[in-house]
Design a protein around this motif. Structure first.
Motif, PDB file in Angstrom:
ATOM      1  N   TYR A   1      -2.860  -1.223  -7.841  1.00 41.98           N
ATOM      2  CA  TYR A   1      -1.803  -0.225  -8.137  1.00 41.98           C
ATOM      3  C   TYR A   1      -1.216  -0.238  -9.140  1.00 41.98           C
ATOM      4  O   TYR A   1      -0.768   0.521 -10.119  1.00 41.98           O
ATOM      5  CB  TYR A   1      -0.995  -0.711  -6.927  1.00 41.98           C
ATOM      6  CG  TYR A   1       0.263  -0.033  -6.523  1.00 41.98           C
ATOM      7  CD1 TYR A   1       0.439   1.039  -5.461  1.00 41.98           C
ATOM      8  CD2 TYR A   1       1.418  -0.043  -7.522  1.00 41.98           C
ATOM      9  CE1 TYR A   1       1.578   1.460  -5.240  1.00 41.98           C
ATOM     10  CE2 TYR A   1       2.596   0.644  -7.091  1.00 41.98           C
ATOM     11  CZ  TYR A   1       2.599   1.386  -6.006  1.00 41.98           C
ATOM     12  OH  TYR A   1       3.810   2.100  -5.659  1.00 41.98           O
TER      13      TYR A   1
ATOM     14  N   TRP B   1       3.574  -7.235  -5.753  1.00 41.68           N
ATOM     15  CA  TRP B   1       3.956  -5.993  -4.976  1.00 41.68           C
ATOM     16  C   TRP B   1       4.224  -6.342  -3.677  1.00 41.68           C
ATOM     17  O   TRP B   1       3.777  -7.150  -3.030  1.00 41.68           O
ATOM     18  CB  TRP B   1       2.663  -5.080  -5.148  1.00 41.68           C
ATOM     19  CG  TRP B   1       2.511  -3.700  -4.512  1.00 41.68           C
ATOM     20  CD1 TRP B   1       3.076  -2.672  -5.278  1.00 41.68           C
ATOM     21  CD2 TRP B   1       2.478  -3.488  -3.024  1.00 41.68           C
ATOM     22  NE1 TRP B   1       3.001  -1.550  -4.357  1.00 41.68           N
ATOM     23  CE2 TRP B   1       2.845  -2.081  -3.145  1.00 41.68           C
ATOM     24  CE3 TRP B   1       2.203  -4.046  -1.764  1.00 41.68           C
ATOM     25  CZ2 TRP B   1       2.653  -1.246  -1.902  1.00 41.68           C
ATOM     26  CZ3 TRP B   1       2.092  -3.316  -0.801  1.00 41.68           C
ATOM     27  CH2 TRP B   1       2.251  -2.003  -0.844  1.00 41.68           C
ATOM     28  N   PRO B   2       5.265  -5.605  -2.986  1.00 47.58           N
ATOM     29  CA  PRO B   2       5.933  -4.441  -3.457  1.00 47.58           C
ATOM     30  C   PRO B   2       7.419  -4.743  -4.201  1.00 47.58           C
ATOM     31  O   PRO B   2       8.564  -4.131  -3.942  1.00 47.58           O
ATOM     32  CB  PRO B   2       6.333  -3.711  -2.154  1.00 47.58           C
ATOM     33  CG  PRO B   2       6.177  -4.581  -1.117  1.00 47.58           C
ATOM     34  CD  PRO B   2       5.576  -5.680  -1.614  1.00 47.58           C
TER      35      PRO B   2
ATOM     36  N   LEU C   1       1.111   7.188  -7.575  1.00 49.19           N
ATOM     37  CA  LEU C   1       1.771   5.857  -7.111  1.00 49.19           C
ATOM     38  C   LEU C   1       3.177   5.385  -7.700  1.00 49.19           C
ATOM     39  O   LEU C   1       3.892   4.818  -7.058  1.00 49.19           O
ATOM     40  CB  LEU C   1       0.803   4.668  -7.453  1.00 49.19           C
ATOM     41  CG  LEU C   1      -0.401   4.744  -6.805  1.00 49.19           C
ATOM     42  CD1 LEU C   1      -1.338   3.821  -7.187  1.00 49.19           C
ATOM     43  CD2 LEU C   1      -0.263   4.616  -5.355  1.00 49.19           C
TER      44      LEU C   1
ATOM     45  N   TYR D   1      17.912  -8.109  -6.406  1.00 49.47           N
ATOM     46  CA  TYR D   1      16.476  -8.487  -5.996  1.00 49.47           C
ATOM     47  C   TYR D   1      16.092  -9.905  -6.249  1.00 49.47           C
ATOM     48  O   TYR D   1      15.935 -10.410  -5.105  1.00 49.47           O
ATOM     49  CB  TYR D   1      15.309  -7.695  -7.078  1.00 49.47           C
ATOM     50  CG  TYR D   1      14.545  -6.796  -6.637  1.00 49.47           C
ATOM     51  CD1 TYR D   1      13.803  -6.758  -5.487  1.00 49.47           C
ATOM     52  CD2 TYR D   1      14.515  -5.610  -7.083  1.00 49.47           C
ATOM     53  CE1 TYR D   1      13.096  -5.833  -4.881  1.00 49.47           C
ATOM     54  CE2 TYR D   1      13.505  -4.499  -6.889  1.00 49.47           C
ATOM     55  CZ  TYR D   1      12.845  -4.669  -5.562  1.00 49.47           C
ATOM     56  OH  TYR D   1      12.160  -3.588  -5.153  1.00 49.47           O
TER      57      TYR D   1
ATOM     58  N   HIS E   1       8.212  -5.506  -6.948  1.00 49.78           N
ATOM     59  CA  HIS E   1       7.962  -5.506  -8.428  1.00 49.78           C
ATOM     60  C   HIS E   1       8.934  -4.790  -9.144  1.00 49.78           C
ATOM     61  O   HIS E   1       8.751  -4.712 -10.379  1.00 49.78           O
ATOM     62  CB  HIS E   1       6.506  -5.216  -8.579  1.00 49.78           C
ATOM     63  CG  HIS E   1       6.170  -4.144  -8.759  1.00 49.78           C
ATOM     64  ND1 HIS E   1       6.005  -3.715  -7.173  1.00 49.78           N
ATOM     65  CD2 HIS E   1       6.043  -3.023  -9.278  1.00 49.78           C
ATOM     66  CE1 HIS E   1       5.513  -2.560  -7.196  1.00 49.78           C
ATOM     67  NE2 HIS E   1       5.605  -1.959  -8.343  1.00 49.78           N
ATOM     68  N   THR E   2       9.596  -3.790  -8.554  1.00 50.75           N
ATOM     69  CA  THR E   2      10.048  -2.523  -9.082  1.00 50.75           C
ATOM     70  C   THR E   2      11.101  -3.027  -9.935  1.00 50.75           C
ATOM     71  O   THR E   2      11.779  -2.114 -10.873  1.00 50.75           O
ATOM     72  CB  THR E   2      10.669  -1.448  -8.199  1.00 50.75           C
ATOM     73  OG1 THR E   2      11.588  -1.895  -7.467  1.00 50.75           O
ATOM     74  CG2 THR E   2       9.502  -1.002  -7.290  1.00 50.75           C
TER      75      THR E   2
ATOM     76  N   ASP F   1      12.094  -1.792 -14.841  1.00 46.22           N
ATOM     77  CA  ASP F   1      13.413  -1.344 -15.457  1.00 46.22           C
ATOM     78  C   ASP F   1      13.931  -2.436 -16.320  1.00 46.22           C
ATOM     79  O   ASP F   1      14.669  -2.162 -17.251  1.00 46.22           O
ATOM     80  CB  ASP F   1      14.431  -1.174 -14.035  1.00 46.22           C
ATOM     81  CG  ASP F   1      13.870   0.320 -13.543  1.00 46.22           C
ATOM     82  OD1 ASP F   1      13.975   1.160 -14.368  1.00 46.22           O
ATOM     83  OD2 ASP F   1      13.768   0.149 -12.536  1.00 46.22           O
TER      84      ASP F   1
ATOM     85  N   ILE G   1       9.565   2.343  -2.560  1.00 44.96           N
ATOM     86  CA  ILE G   1      10.057   1.018  -2.690  1.00 44.96           C
ATOM     87  C   ILE G   1      11.536   1.081  -3.117  1.00 44.96           C
ATOM     88  O   ILE G   1      12.495   0.578  -2.454  1.00 44.96           O
ATOM     89  CB  ILE G   1       9.316   0.432  -3.500  1.00 44.96           C
ATOM     90  CG1 ILE G   1       7.821   0.209  -3.098  1.00 44.96           C
ATOM     91  CG2 ILE G   1       9.800  -1.100  -3.910  1.00 44.96           C
ATOM     92  CD1 ILE G   1       6.667  -0.501  -3.929  1.00 44.96           C
ATOM     93  N   ASP G   2      11.894   1.784  -4.042  1.00 46.91           N
ATOM     94  CA  ASP G   2      13.159   1.819  -4.649  1.00 46.91           C
ATOM     95  C   ASP G   2      14.273   2.727  -3.799  1.00 46.91           C
ATOM     96  O   ASP G   2      15.367   2.089  -3.493  1.00 46.91           O
ATOM     97  CB  ASP G   2      12.993   2.325  -6.153  1.00 46.91           C
ATOM     98  CG  ASP G   2      13.049   1.174  -7.175  1.00 46.91           C
ATOM     99  OD1 ASP G   2      12.726   0.164  -6.744  1.00 46.91           O
ATOM    100  OD2 ASP G   2      12.754   1.613  -8.305  1.00 46.91           O
TER     101      ASP G   2
ATOM    102  N   TYR H   1       4.282  -3.252 -16.552  1.00 48.81           N
ATOM    103  CA  TYR H   1       3.181  -2.697 -15.385  1.00 48.81           C
ATOM    104  C   TYR H   1       2.031  -3.650 -15.516  1.00 48.81           C
ATOM    105  O   TYR H   1       1.656  -4.171 -14.585  1.00 48.81           O
ATOM    106  CB  TYR H   1       2.912  -1.298 -15.161  1.00 48.81           C
ATOM    107  CG  TYR H   1       3.977  -0.667 -14.216  1.00 48.81           C
ATOM    108  CD1 TYR H   1       4.317  -0.969 -12.986  1.00 48.81           C
ATOM    109  CD2 TYR H   1       4.957   0.133 -14.757  1.00 48.81           C
ATOM    110  CE1 TYR H   1       5.192  -0.342 -12.268  1.00 48.81           C
ATOM    111  CE2 TYR H   1       5.886   0.940 -14.056  1.00 48.81           C
ATOM    112  CZ  TYR H   1       5.902   0.438 -12.490  1.00 48.81           C
ATOM    113  OH  TYR H   1       6.898   1.225 -12.005  1.00 48.81           O
TER     114      TYR H   1
ATOM    115  N   LYS I   1      19.980  -4.026 -10.665  1.00 46.18           N
ATOM    116  CA  LYS I   1      18.706  -4.184  -9.886  1.00 46.18           C
ATOM    117  C   LYS I   1      18.072  -5.429 -10.017  1.00 46.18           C
ATOM    118  O   LYS I   1      17.600  -6.230  -8.937  1.00 46.18           O
ATOM    119  CB  LYS I   1      17.751  -3.171 -10.451  1.00 46.18           C
ATOM    120  CG  LYS I   1      16.739  -2.922  -9.458  1.00 46.18           C
ATOM    121  CD  LYS I   1      16.203  -1.501  -9.871  1.00 46.18           C
ATOM    122  CE  LYS I   1      15.061  -0.976  -9.305  1.00 46.18           C
ATOM    123  NZ  LYS I   1      14.277   0.130  -9.771  1.00 46.18           N
TER     124      LYS I   1
ATOM    125  N   ASP J   1       6.560   3.683  -6.450  1.00 46.74           N
ATOM    126  CA  ASP J   1       7.461   2.929  -6.693  1.00 46.74           C
ATOM    127  C   ASP J   1       8.866   3.430  -6.726  1.00 46.74           C
ATOM    128  O   ASP J   1       9.679   2.967  -6.088  1.00 46.74           O
ATOM    129  CB  ASP J   1       7.268   2.635  -8.262  1.00 46.74           C
ATOM    130  CG  ASP J   1       6.432   1.142  -8.382  1.00 46.74           C
ATOM    131  OD1 ASP J   1       5.735   0.912  -7.343  1.00 46.74           O
ATOM    132  OD2 ASP J   1       6.641   0.775  -9.362  1.00 46.74           O
TER     133      ASP J   1
END
Lengths: 501, 399
Positions: A291, A229-230, B338, A174, A232-233, A237, B347-348, A308, A170, B343
């Protein structure tokens, strides 16, 4: 005289000599592991000592780049081997060389298999980080910028936790996706300007429409790195699965590559687009701050919570940069250095208890302060620095960013400030749940107080956070001149393109 | 030890916070909140705080908690004083309060120390002969707090109540009457504390009682110093803070708008306004003596008879629960939403996971095309040739 030496080249590639040593070590696994640890620590420590020469010989009054080195690389193409630093990149190089030995020390006992390969990955990582901040050629910058990915991918993928492969891929996908768009933009810039030399590109003055596309391309890459954001996910992980030292470097240095990129490329090279897109950045950053702070509040995993919180803190950084004010950019820079130290320390805090209890669940802890009093002090200090308590470096950065944001728009400042409240909430709550209350289990009761090695990691971080908090001028003075140059070129660049229409 | 620290921190933070509130209102003129609304708001909040904290303080059993709520109540007085523009009176009470509240906190520390770290009033009692000095100090602190004549609180608290009365505004009157009620309760809970802590039969274990001792000099000397302040600071400071030397003392550091006359008029209120707080304080003491020394069954019976009211006071008007419902839980719930829906799912779900899932599906479909049968490939080739030839003729046929 030291100033005649190619000091940036030395700092950049010294860790690679360590790698060569590591490759030569022979013997059974135990011996290799012990030697690998020592070699890596000594080499990175030595690199740090040499990098101090940058601080001692740096002239904060001088305008432009210092310690410049230039060599032919691809003759006649406008691409050269060009290194140099100014007040913006120099602190980041120090941050990288400072955190690397601490990260190696942090993995002293936690890493027990494939120690040599692990140490090689860290030394390569150090070369890539330093090289990236020292590059004054866009192509070199890109090579190092992407090169950072490889050792970090391996560190997460090999020495990570249970879902390490998912997290590593991931992270890689990204960042690669963003970088490819940036590469296309770089090619367009090279063809337009005929050079990849960063100072020359800054002076080039791209056409207004081209700036828009170039800005968006670079944004794709930097936004992932920051992360904004968005996109950042990958960060939670990657952090959760990475080994402690990997998290320290990831949060400490790698997240700063995006912010550095904005200041080095986006602002001075695409000034019109920067001004045009500033509201977009504000919106994304404000969302990020609020958020992700709320998401942090809901976490039950300590490391994820701090991950986060990093996203929220980096939201401050992007807001500060795009206020395009002196205070905002200085605050963003300060916040990046401060966050580099504080988040590295916080991830190490998590690592310390993880090494003992092998869980990151907050509910598994409680009453740790009673069994590990010295650790409680360090953790509390870093927690308060993360919250932005006056007297710590965290305060200075947030304060300056808010001043800059207020100048840009009082609404931006208002929403940004809510992040401070939420930040205090989730950090203090985390600390209370983990450190105070009754000792929840026999395992917690049996946790050993921190030893000398762990204190040796905490103390330098604490000293620096306190130093920058009490005497921020020591860092602000170094950066001020270079930030002014960037802002001048934003103003002048805008005027130039408008006049050319 | 922590009592000392607490007292210091408390006084400092009260002072800093108060500096802010006494400086801001005079200059507050935002569209959202005009100066007049703002100071009315401050008055109401202050008056409610004074009565709220007093009602809570009279039901608590932790000795330090009683004193802490008492502090909260006294801060309410200072707030509504600022609300009626009696800033000098507020600052005066802040100063005298620092002495007697620090004295009470340190005195409570001395009691706790004497009883081997016992903080619950229900486990105290019967120790006044064993620690007479601490006992005397707590009396001085309580007399000053309740505002008995010639002790520090008498000068400063009465000044505030008179100023509230002299404001001659609806909110000023509200503050005056709530302040008087709180003064009654202040005396009541102070003597409740004194009696429960020092008088009656000992309720601590024999083991603890055998260790009861007066605190060492390092604790009693500060108590003595503070008691001097608790007795004399009101009498000494009166003229300077709120009396004839007021203008010279404050200089330019406090700005009172000319139309706010409460401070001026406070010196010319009817006699009964000056007497009422003293009468109320005395009756508060009397009630506490009756309830806790004479007919000791009364408190428990009253609490049972008025159990909803008692529960309301004892649980601090349910403020903690209220904040939990309004702020804490929604914040955590929004955060979880959220995180999970934003997330993870959005998003994922559409981003990296969705894309990689798509790649897997497309490549699976594509790999099915490679059947390995020659006639499949030959057929596909034939279709391709037909399409090409057709396109060629349609495009260039006219040439």
């Amino acid at each position: 005289m030291i100033s005649n030496w190619p000091i940036l080249t030395i700092i950049t590639f010294l860790p690679m000599i360590g790698v060569a040593f590591l490759l030569m070590i022979r013997g059974d696994e135990e011996v290799v592991a012990r030697n690998a640890r020592n070699v890596a620590l000594w080499v990175s420590g030595f690199t740090f000592v040499i990098s101090l020469a940058l601080v001692l010989n740096f002239d904060s009054q001088a305008i432009g780049y210092q310690f410049e080195e230039r060599a032919e690389w691809l003759p006649g193409s406008g691409i050269s081997y060009h290194l140099g630093v100014d007040g913006i990149s120099m602190p980041f190089i120090l941050l990288s060389t400072f955190l690397s030995p601490l990260a190696i020390l942090a993995s002293w006992k936690a890493i027990t298999h494939r120690v040599r390969e692990y140490m090689i990955a860290f030394l390569v990582l150090e070369t890539m980080m330093v090289g990236m901040f020292a590059s004054l050629d866009m192509l070199m910058f890109y090579l190092f910028f992407e090169g950072v990915l490889i050792p970090m991918f391996i560190i997460i993928g090999v020495w990570g936790g249970k879902r390490r492969v998912y997290a590593a891929f991931k992270f890689f996908l990204y960042t690669l996706l963003g970088s490819v768009l940036m590469l296309v933009c770089m090619l367009a810039m090279y063809i337009d300007a005929g050079t990849t030399d960063i100072p020359m590109l800054t002076a080039h003055g791209f056409a207004a429409t081209m700036q828009t596309w170039l800005f968006l391309g670079f944004l794709a890459s930097f936004a992932v790195k920051v992360p904004m954001w968005p996109v950042h996910t990958w960060l939670p992980d990657a952090h959760v699965e990475a080994p402690t030292a990997g998290s320290m470097i990831l949060a400490g240095v790698l997240l700063k590559m995006g912010g550095y990129g904005f200041i080095r490329f986006s602002l001075p090279m695409f000034p019109l687009a920067s001004e045009f897109f500033a509201p977009l950045i504000f919106a994304l950053s404000i969302v990020a701050v609020i958020y992700t702070s709320l998401v942090a509040l809901a976490q039950s995993d300590m490391k994820k919570l701090i991950a986060y919180s990093s996203v929220a803190h980096m939201g401050f950084v992007t807001i500060g940069i795009f206020t395009l004010t002196e205070q905002g950019v200085a605050g963003a820079m300060f916040q990046m250095i401060s966050h580099g130290l504080v988040s590295a320390a916080l991830f190490f805090c998590v690592g310390v208890v993880y090494d003992r209890l092998h869980t990151r669940e907050i509910s598994a802890y409680g009453g740790v302060a009673a069994v590990m009093p010295r650790y409680a002090v360090f953790f509390m200090f870093m927690m308060l620095a993360s919250v932005g308590l006056p007297g710590t470096s965290g305060f200075v950065g947030e304060m300056l960013v808010l001043v800059g944001a207020w100048k840009a728009s009082s609404w931006v400042a208002l929403f940004t400030a809510t992040g401070l409240v939420l930040g205090a909430t989730y950090m203090l709550w985390l600390y209370r749940r983990v450190m105070f209350g009754k000792i929840v289990s026999a395992e917690v009761e049996a946790m050993e107080p921190i030893g000398r090695r762990e204190v040796m990691i905490f103390v330098p971080l604490t000293v620096l956070v306190l130093w920058f908090g009490v005497y921020p001028a020591s860092l602000l003075d170094v950066m001020a001149g270079s930030i002014q140059v960037v802002l001048d070129s934003v103003a002048a660049g805008g005027a130039f393109v408008i006049a050319g229409r | 030890m922590e009592a000392v620290f607490l007292a210091l921190v408390l006084m400092l933070s009260i002072f800093l916070g108060f500096e802010l509130i006494s400086k801001v209102p005079a200059t507050l003129h935002t569209p959202l909140m005009s100066g007049a609304n703002a100071i009315s708001g401050i008055t109401i909040v202050g008056a409610l705080t004074a009565i709220f904290a007093a009602t809570v303080g009279m039901t608590q059993f932790d000795i330090k908690r009683v004193i802490a709520y008492s502090t909260c109540s006294q801060l309410g007085y200072m707030f509504f004083a600022a609300g009626v523009s009696a800033y000098p009176a507020a600052m005066f009470h802040l100063t005298t309060h620092a002495f007697f509240k620090a004295l009470l906190f340190l005195g409570a520390g001395s009691v706790i120390h004497a009883l081997s770290d016992e903080q619950d009033l229900r486990n105290m009692g019967g120790i006044w002969k064993k620690i007479p000095f601490t006992y005397a100090m707590m009396w001085i602190g309580s007399l000053a707090l309740a505002g008995f004549p010639f002790f520090a609180g008498f000068y400063s608290k009465d000044m505030i109540l008179e100023a509230a009365f002299a404001a001659h505004t609806p909110v000023g009157n509200l503050a005056f009457w709530l302040g008087c009620a709180a003064a009654f309760l202040t005396a009541f809970y102070s003597w409740r504390l004194l009696i429960m802590a020092f008088h009656g039969k000992p309720r601590a274990s024999a083991e603890v009682m055998s260790h009861v001792h007066e605190s060492p000099l390092v604790m009693t000397i500060p108590l003595f110093v503070l008691s001097v302040g608790a007795i004399f600071s009101g009498w000494l400071g009166y003229e300077l803070f709120v009396g004839h030397d007021m203008a010279r003392f404050w200089g330019d550091s406090i700005l009172i708008l000319p139309e706010h006359t409460a401070m001026e008029n406070a010196h010319h209120v009817p006699k009964w306004v000056k007497l009422l707080p003293i009468v109320l304080a005395a009756s508060g003491v009397l009630l506490a003596v009756l309830c806790y020394a004479v007919w000791t069954g009364i408190p428990a019976k009253t609490a049972r008879a008025l159990s909803p009211v008692h529960a309301f006071f004892f649980n601090k008007w349910y403020f903690d629960e209220l904040y939990d419902i309004i702020f804490v839980r929604p914040a955590v719930r929004i955060g979880a939403f959220l995180w999970q829906r934003g997330d993870r799912d959005t998003i994922d779900g559409f981003g990296p996971d969705g894309l990689s899932g798509l790649v897997v599906r497309v490549s699976a479909a594509a790999s099915r095309l490679q059947s390995g049968f020659v006639f499949h490939y030959a057929f596909a080739m034939l279709i391709g040739v037909v399409v090409l030839v057709t396109w060629y003729y349609l495009r260039f046929g006219g040439m």
